[in-house]
Scaffold this motif. Structure first.
Motif, mmCIF file in Angstrom:
data_model
loop_
_atom_site.group_PDB
_atom_site.id
_atom_site.type_symbol
_atom_site.label_atom_id
_atom_site.label_comp_id
_atom_site.label_asym_id
_atom_site.label_seq_id
_atom_site.Cartn_x
_atom_site.Cartn_y
_atom_site.Cartn_z
ATOM 1 N N LYS A 1 -3.139 7.089 7.844
ATOM 2 C CA LYS A 1 -3.640 6.324 8.220
ATOM 3 C C LYS A 1 -3.808 5.344 7.026
ATOM 4 O O LYS A 1 -3.769 4.437 6.915
ATOM 5 C CB LYS A 1 -5.220 6.915 8.713
ATOM 6 N N GLU A 2 -4.477 6.247 5.737
ATOM 7 C CA GLU A 2 -4.859 5.450 4.825
ATOM 8 C C GLU A 2 -2.913 4.983 3.370
ATOM 9 O O GLU A 2 -2.892 3.688 3.228
ATOM 10 C CB GLU A 2 -4.883 6.372 3.578
ATOM 11 N N THR A 3 -1.500 5.327 4.467
ATOM 12 C CA THR A 3 -0.927 4.924 3.650
ATOM 13 C C THR A 3 -0.400 3.699 4.906
ATOM 14 O O THR A 3 0.076 3.161 4.218
ATOM 15 C CB THR A 3 0.125 5.840 3.772
ATOM 16 N N MET A 4 -0.970 3.732 6.245
ATOM 17 C CA MET A 4 -0.665 2.321 6.859
ATOM 18 C C MET A 4 -1.546 1.300 6.294
ATOM 19 O O MET A 4 -0.849 0.026 6.263
ATOM 20 C CB MET A 4 -1.054 2.842 8.382
ATOM 21 N N ARG A 5 -2.155 2.471 6.044
ATOM 22 C CA ARG A 5 -3.337 0.415 5.236
ATOM 23 C C ARG A 5 -2.574 -0.295 4.193
ATOM 24 O O ARG A 5 -2.711 -1.757 3.777
ATOM 25 C CB ARG A 5 -5.060 1.470 4.889
ATOM 26 N N ALA A 6 -2.440 0.972 3.300
ATOM 27 C CA ALA A 6 -1.901 0.360 1.540
ATOM 28 C C ALA A 6 -0.531 0.114 1.591
ATOM 29 O O ALA A 6 -0.985 -1.474 1.608
ATOM 30 C CB ALA A 6 -1.239 1.289 1.370
ATOM 31 N N TYR A 7 0.228 0.492 2.891
ATOM 32 C CA TYR A 7 1.769 -0.862 3.551
ATOM 33 C C TYR A 7 1.225 -2.423 3.408
ATOM 34 O O TYR A 7 1.681 -3.129 2.982
ATOM 35 C CB TYR A 7 2.163 -0.199 4.384
ATOM 36 N N THR A 8 0.088 -2.709 4.292
ATOM 37 C CA THR A 8 -0.304 -3.750 4.813
ATOM 38 C C THR A 8 -1.199 -4.390 4.165
ATOM 39 O O THR A 8 -0.514 -5.508 3.549
ATOM 40 C CB THR A 8 -1.370 -3.272 6.180
ATOM 41 N N TYR A 9 -1.656 -4.062 2.632
ATOM 42 C CA TYR A 9 -2.069 -4.644 2.096
ATOM 43 C C TYR A 9 -1.253 -5.083 1.319
ATOM 44 O O TYR A 9 -1.302 -5.919 0.267
ATOM 45 C CB TYR A 9 -3.107 -3.933 1.005
ATOM 46 N N LEU A 10 -0.267 -4.007 0.714
ATOM 47 C CA LEU A 10 0.776 -4.309 -0.238
ATOM 48 C C LEU A 10 1.623 -5.686 -0.177
ATOM 49 O O LEU A 10 2.289 -6.611 -0.110
ATOM 50 C CB LEU A 10 2.542 -3.039 -0.594
ATOM 51 N N CYS A 11 2.251 -5.769 1.545
ATOM 52 C CA CYS A 11 2.702 -6.860 1.798
ATOM 53 C C CYS A 11 1.774 -8.287 1.602
ATOM 54 O O CYS A 11 2.190 -9.355 1.593
ATOM 55 C CB CYS A 11 2.881 -6.590 3.278
#
Length: 404
Positions: free
Chosen positions: A221-231
């Protein structure tokens, strides 16, 4: 210069993955430097050696170092530190407190970004591998050029004018030090470097982010959020490294690992489902402590096999401006986001703010769109599309007079 940035939740194995990547690159003949921007450094532990404040030679074609912010303040920003120390002393604080207060929050991030710019200009290294702090700090690091440039562009010229006035007024009657020309020059250097670093970080063909995670629910879940924010911050996420995977042969009939493997299988399926089509790498849990170059070499075998770790798996930029049928569009890759999760604000004629979850970004519009009207936004195929309509400044007629 190729830049590979590893990030992820604390404890997932970013440092080992970074070190394994850097060592494999060096063995393939790339001049490689491995850099840690995490204040809780463990890079030296992974390499099996002590790292200091200066760049250390690890092996043929491989250098490494851990950023020490106190050292950086003394060697790079002495003028700023001296000014802040003097200011604190003028307010009745002691020497130790003044020195401590001179270490600005975020200076480690600035130091790391400065080094990237230095390496780019010197052409001393072919590849830089950056081992970052846990996800939250990494997002601050990668968004820092945007934030600092936005504020400096608006405040720096004002600061110079105010200081000029203050030297003629406040400075004569108050025992409070004002920033010297050297301090202002140092701030100007920071501003210029941040602009150059922004270009490096958003070069999707040479700079990429790789997410490291474990097959666990909270980590996914945290990695999914990180992916969103990096985009959101326009950083090219090209690959996912699934670390600490328990191999099938570790299971013993009736043992607790049998249940653990079944749970892990479900999480692996979830990881493939949510992160597809990103490049997927797997690294299995090793039997012994992962420390030293030999162990890192084995880890690199599991992750990369015979492939070149510097390979760019995808060079698509997460953000682009496009024009179709007279409508300009800002297209932003926005995975795992619903329309209700996004807020848009126009801060002024030249800046759009996009707010997603706990993160927000100020996006500088190109000159052609500064006076354009925002015509709405929509989600399509995992992308946020913001539409603009340029104002018509064509010729209009009033009676016999042409008005532009």
């Amino acid at each position: 210069m190729r830049l590979i940035i590893y990030t992820g939740k604390g404890g997932v194995g970013k440092t080992s993955t970074s070190a394994a990547t850097a060592y494999r690159l060096s063995k393939m003949g790339y001049r490689t430097i491995l850099m840690s921007s995490d204040s809780a450094h463990s890079l030296g532990d992974s390499l099996g050696m002590k790292l200091g404040t200066e760049i250390e030679h690890v092996a043929e074609n491989l250098d490494a170092f851990e950023i020490d912010i106190i050292h950086e303040m003394k060697t790079r920003w002495g003028e700023i530190q001296d000014y802040v120390s003097a200011f604190m002393l003028s307010q009745g604080m002691g020497d130790i407190s003044a020195e401590e207060m001179a270490i600005f929050p975020g200076m480690e991030m600035i130091a790391a970004l400065f080094y990237l710019n230095t390496f780019k200009k010197s052409e001393e290294y072919d590849v830089v591998v950056l081992d970052t702090a846990p996800t939250g700090e990494t997002l601050r690091l990668l968004s820092f050029p945007d934030v600092s440039n936005w504020y400096m562009d608006r405040l720096f010229s004002i600061l110079k004018k105010l200081i000029g006035v203050a030297r003629l007024t406040v400075g004569r009657i108050m025992e409070m030090p004002l920033p010297s020309k050297e301090v202002l020059d140092s701030l100007e250097v920071i501003k210029r470097n941040m602009s150059e670093v922004k270009v490096i970080l958003e070069d999707s063909e040479n700079t990429t982010v790789r997410l490291v995670l474990n097959p666990e629910k909270m980590v996914i879940k945290e990695t999914m959020r990180a992916y969103t924010y990096l985009c959101l911050y326009n950083k090219n996420v090209e690959a996912v490294v699934v670390n600490k995977v328990i191999p099938q042969e570790a299971a013993v009939e009736g043992g607790f690992l049998t249940d653990k493997l079944k749970e892990q299988e479900g999480y692996m399926e979830e990881i493939h489902a949510v992160f597809d089509p990103l490049e997927m790498k797997t690294c299995y849990q090793m039997r012994t402590e992962l420390r030293g170059l030999d162990k890192l070499d084995k880890m690199a075998d599991m992750i990369f096999g015979d492939r070149d770790p510097s390979e760019v798996y995808s060079s698509e930029s997460p953000m682009s401006f496009r024009t179709e049928d007279g409508i300009d569009r800002l297209v932003m890759k926005m995975p795992f986001v619903e329309k209700a999760d996004v807020e848009l604000f126009r801060l002024d004629a030249s800046v759009i703010m996009v707010h997603v979850g706990s993160q927000k970004r100020n996006i500088q519009l190109p000159d052609t769109l500064i006076h354009a009207e925002v015509k709405g936004a929509e989600f399509k195929d995992g992308k946020l599309i913001i539409k603009f309509k340029r104002r018509d400044y064509g010729i209009q007629r009033r009676g016999d007079t042409e008005v532009r």
